[in-house]
Design a protein around this motif. Structure first.
Motif, short mmCIF file in Angstrom:
data_model
loop_
_atom_site.label_atom_id
_atom_site.label_comp_id
_atom_site.label_asym_id
_atom_site.label_seq_id
_atom_site.Cartn_x
_atom_site.Cartn_y
_atom_site.Cartn_z
N THR A 213 0.83 -1.20 0.00
CA THR A 213 0.00 0.00 0.00
C THR A 213 0.87 1.25 0.00
OG1 THR A 213 -1.77 -1.13 1.20
CG2 THR A 213 -1.78 1.29 1.24
N THR A 214 0.56 2.19 -0.89
CA THR A 214 1.30 3.45 -0.93
C THR A 214 0.74 4.42 0.11
OG1 THR A 214 -0.15 4.41 -2.62
CG2 THR A 214 1.77 3.18 -3.39
N ARG A 215 1.64 5.13 0.77
CA ARG A 215 1.23 6.13 1.76
C ARG A 215 2.03 7.42 1.53
NH1 ARG A 215 -1.56 4.02 6.30
NH2 ARG A 215 -1.09 5.97 7.41
N PRO A 216 1.38 8.58 1.64
CA PRO A 216 2.11 9.85 1.54
C PRO A 216 3.00 10.04 2.77
CG PRO A 216 -0.20 10.24 2.06
CD PRO A 216 -0.07 8.78 1.78
N VAL A 217 4.27 10.37 2.53
CA VAL A 217 5.21 10.56 3.63
C VAL A 217 6.08 11.78 3.36
CG1 VAL A 217 5.34 8.08 4.15
CG2 VAL A 217 6.99 9.09 2.55
N LEU A 218 6.72 12.26 4.41
CA LEU A 218 7.71 13.32 4.29
C LEU A 218 9.09 12.73 4.54
CD1 LEU A 218 5.95 16.17 6.30
CD2 LEU A 218 5.95 15.82 3.83
N VAL A 219 10.03 13.04 3.67
CA VAL A 219 11.42 12.61 3.84
C VAL A 219 12.19 13.80 4.40
CG1 VAL A 219 13.50 11.79 2.68
CG2 VAL A 219 11.24 10.97 1.93
N GLU A 220 12.61 13.71 5.65
CA GLU A 220 13.33 14.80 6.30
C GLU A 220 14.83 14.57 6.14
OE1 GLU A 220 11.74 15.95 10.19
OE2 GLU A 220 10.07 14.57 9.82
N HIS A 268 1.66 5.81 -6.55
CA HIS A 268 2.72 6.54 -5.86
C HIS A 268 2.62 8.04 -6.14
CE1 HIS A 268 5.25 3.71 -3.77
NE2 HIS A 268 5.33 2.91 -4.81
N GLN A 269 2.38 8.39 -7.41
CA GLN A 269 2.32 9.82 -7.77
C GLN A 269 1.17 10.53 -7.06
OE1 GLN A 269 4.78 11.40 -9.53
NE2 GLN A 269 5.74 9.38 -9.32
N LYS A 270 0.05 9.83 -6.87
CA LYS A 270 -1.08 10.42 -6.15
C LYS A 270 -0.69 10.70 -4.69
CE LYS A 270 -5.91 9.66 -4.87
NZ LYS A 270 -7.08 8.76 -4.98
N SER A 271 0.00 9.74 -4.06
CA SER A 271 0.42 9.93 -2.67
C SER A 271 1.44 11.04 -2.54
CB SER A 271 1.00 8.61 -2.13
OG SER A 271 0.00 7.63 -1.95
N ILE A 272 2.32 11.18 -3.52
CA ILE A 272 3.35 12.24 -3.49
C ILE A 272 2.67 13.61 -3.54
CG2 ILE A 272 5.29 13.27 -4.73
CD1 ILE A 272 5.79 10.33 -5.81
N LYS A 273 1.67 13.75 -4.39
CA LYS A 273 0.94 15.02 -4.50
C LYS A 273 0.24 15.37 -3.18
CE LYS A 273 0.18 14.96 -9.50
NZ LYS A 273 -0.84 14.90 -10.58
N ILE A 274 -0.28 14.35 -2.50
CA ILE A 274 -0.92 14.58 -1.20
C ILE A 274 0.12 15.08 -0.19
CG2 ILE A 274 -2.04 13.45 0.76
CD1 ILE A 274 -3.40 11.58 -1.26
N ALA A 275 1.30 14.45 -0.22
CA ALA A 275 2.37 14.87 0.70
C ALA A 275 2.86 16.27 0.40
CB ALA A 275 3.54 13.88 0.62
N ALA A 276 2.74 16.69 -0.87
CA ALA A 276 3.15 18.04 -1.27
C ALA A 276 2.04 19.06 -1.08
CB ALA A 276 3.63 18.03 -2.71
N GLY A 277 0.80 18.56 -0.86
CA GLY A 277 -0.33 19.46 -0.69
C GLY A 277 -0.86 20.02 -1.99
N VAL A 278 -0.54 19.34 -3.11
CA VAL A 278 -1.02 19.84 -4.42
C VAL A 278 -2.19 19.01 -4.92
CG1 VAL A 278 1.22 20.80 -5.02
CG2 VAL A 278 0.70 18.44 -5.65
#
Length: 279
Positions: A213-220, A268-278
């Motif tokens: 399962t893909t999840r939106p995350v932040l890479v610090e 993955h791209q959908k989750s990345i956009k969520i993590a970016a807030g776009v």
């Protein structure tokens, strides 16, 4: 501050104002010195070292510095913050050097180091040989909010901010839980492994075990937060032992692709956009 007797002011009257320090981020570029950066921000070398917990004034290209300054950066500095730049340095081959080790050392993809020097994976290196090494400075992008990450393109930006060998903190956007991972390999996207069994346990609590399962995350990474998407299903090769998993898992960024077919994964791209807030 202005020795005024009342709140009455006059046209063209000069007033002294107290500047309130703000925290800003500056990414070190080729040729920078700490004293020059301090001058551009109207602060001191000692202050920058204190804010960044530095023992020496030594800085490296790509390093993110937190600057406490009462002013905005100079026009020249502002331009370096808003635009990615590429410079080159030279490496003299010594005994034991390999293209792979040098690519990890200089934090660039192996294929890029090979291409720039007209080499292939079967090429041999000679002691004293001069290699041209690309140095990428990736500008800090504005984020939608403090809760979201920079929306960096994998091929031109993210892979240089998060190179092979780099240890980072992952924060799950939904739960807020965090754990540590390291990028150990991967070209089309970042192939990563947890650092310890504790990190693995936290990840399993987020995904409910091992999951695709893909999840939106932040890479610090280096005081920056990047928008990403992660699955937690260990597979294939591993480099870190005794961390509670066998294999590595996938972390994707904007426009990164799958290894199996070289295509972009829409989940993955959908989750990345969520993590970016776009999205």
């Amino acid at each position: 501050m202005n020795s005024l007797q009342s709140d009455t002011i006059y046209l063209n009257q000069e007033l002294r104002l107290k500047a309130i320090p703000t925290l800003q981020t500056y990414t070190v570029k080729s040729g920078d010195t700490l004293s020059e950066i301090a001058k551009n921000y109207n602060t001191t070398t000692e202050k920058i070292m204190q804010v960044n917990n530095m023992v020496t004034p030594f800085i490296v290209v790509g390093q993110a510095l937190t600057i406490e300054s009462p002013i905005s950066p100079s026009k020249e500095t502002e331009q370096s913050l808003s635009k990615n730049t590429l410079t080159y340095t030279t490496h003299l081959v010594k005994s034991g050097d390999t293209i792979w080790d040098l690519s990890v050392k200089y934090e660039i993809p192996q294929r890029e180091l090979l291409k720039v020097n007209g080499l292939s994976t079967s090429s041999t290196l000679s002691i004293g040989q001069k290699l041209t090494v690309p140095v990428h400075q990736i500008a800090v992008q504005k984020t939608v909010s403090e809760r979201h990450g920079e929306y960096l393109d994998w091929w031109t930006e993210a892979q240089y901010v998060f190179p092979i060998g780099k240890t980072v903190t992952i924060t799950d956007l939904q739960t807020g839980k965090s754990f540590n991972i390291r990028r150990t390999i991967g070209a089309n996207h970042a192939d990563c492994e947890t650092i310890s069994k504790t990190d693995t346990a936290i990840a399993k609590s987020i995904w409910g075990g091992f999951s695709w399962t893909t999840r939106p995350v932040l890479v610090e990474v280096d005081k920056r937060k990047l928008a990403a998407s992660m699955t937690f299903y260990p597979h294939d090769v591993e480099y870190i032992k005794n961390n509670g998993i066998t294999g590595h898992f996938d972390v994707h960024f904007k426009n990164s692709t799958r290894h199996k077919d070289g295509r972009i994964d829409p989940y993955h791209q959908k989750s990345i956009k969520i993590a970016a807030g776009v999205q």
